[in-house]
Design a protein around this motif. Sequence first.
Motif, PDB file in Angstrom:
ATOM      1  N   UNK A   1       0.285   6.185   2.318  1.00  0.00           N
ATOM      2  CA  UNK A   1       1.649   6.586   2.654  1.00  0.00           C
ATOM      3  C   UNK A   1       1.650   7.902   3.420  1.00  0.00           C
ATOM      4  N   UNK A   2       0.817   8.831   2.987  1.00  0.00           N
ATOM      5  CA  UNK A   2       0.705  10.102   3.719  1.00  0.00           C
ATOM      6  C   UNK A   2       0.252   9.860   5.150  1.00  0.00           C
ATOM      7  N   UNK A   3      -0.707   8.976   5.325  1.00  0.00           N
ATOM      8  CA  UNK A   3      -1.197   8.670   6.665  1.00  0.00           C
ATOM      9  C   UNK A   3      -0.127   8.052   7.541  1.00  0.00           C
ATOM     10  N   UNK A   4       0.607   7.091   6.994  1.00  0.00           N
ATOM     11  CA  UNK A   4       1.667   6.458   7.777  1.00  0.00           C
ATOM     12  C   UNK A   4       2.775   7.438   8.126  1.00  0.00           C
ATOM     13  N   UNK A   5       3.142   8.281   7.181  1.00  0.00           N
ATOM     14  CA  UNK A   5       4.197   9.255   7.416  1.00  0.00           C
ATOM     15  C   UNK A   5       3.778  10.252   8.494  1.00  0.00           C
ATOM     16  N   UNK A   6       2.490  10.493   8.610  1.00  0.00           N
ATOM     17  CA  UNK A   6       1.988  11.411   9.624  1.00  0.00           C
ATOM     18  C   UNK A   6       1.820  10.716  10.977  1.00  0.00           C
ATOM     19  N   UNK A   7       1.297   9.509  10.988  1.00  0.00           N
ATOM     20  CA  UNK A   7       0.917   8.844  12.233  1.00  0.00           C
ATOM     21  C   UNK A   7       2.099   8.193  12.949  1.00  0.00           C
TER      22      UNK A   7
ATOM     23  N   UNK B   1      -5.874   2.788  -7.464  1.00  0.00           N
ATOM     24  CA  UNK B   1      -4.911   2.071  -6.632  1.00  0.00           C
ATOM     25  C   UNK B   1      -3.712   2.949  -6.262  1.00  0.00           C
ATOM     26  N   UNK B   2      -3.168   3.664  -7.232  1.00  0.00           N
ATOM     27  CA  UNK B   2      -2.012   4.511  -6.943  1.00  0.00           C
ATOM     28  C   UNK B   2      -2.387   5.667  -6.017  1.00  0.00           C
ATOM     29  N   UNK B   3      -3.577   6.208  -6.168  1.00  0.00           N
ATOM     30  CA  UNK B   3      -4.019   7.277  -5.269  1.00  0.00           C
ATOM     31  C   UNK B   3      -4.249   6.744  -3.863  1.00  0.00           C
ATOM     32  N   UNK B   4      -4.772   5.536  -3.741  1.00  0.00           N
ATOM     33  CA  UNK B   4      -4.986   4.925  -2.430  1.00  0.00           C
ATOM     34  C   UNK B   4      -3.655   4.667  -1.728  1.00  0.00           C
TER      35      UNK B   4
END
Length: 90
Positions: A37-43, A29-32
């Motif tokens: 978060x990485x995806x949102x920060x990028x997109x 769960x924490x890795x997901x």
Amino acid sequence: MNNQQHLKKKIESQLKRIKKAEHDRPNLLSQTVYIGTLGLVMVLPIVSGVYLGHWLDGLLEGYSTRWTLSLLFTGLVIGIFNVYFLIKDK
């Protein structure tokens, strides 16, 4: 007696360290959440740049993609820096 107490304290501290390591181990769960978060920060900067650029291009007469492309690449650079700093802090 002093040697036994010293050994007992050492074992207790090792047990605390092992329990803390097991508790802090990342789970699925924490890795997901981290990947999301990485995806949102990028997109988000990219999509925002494209949306703003498209709106600015719509204000101009004729067909233009100048603002859209410029803000797309600006959003891409900002997204890359966001991901870099987020990974660096972890």
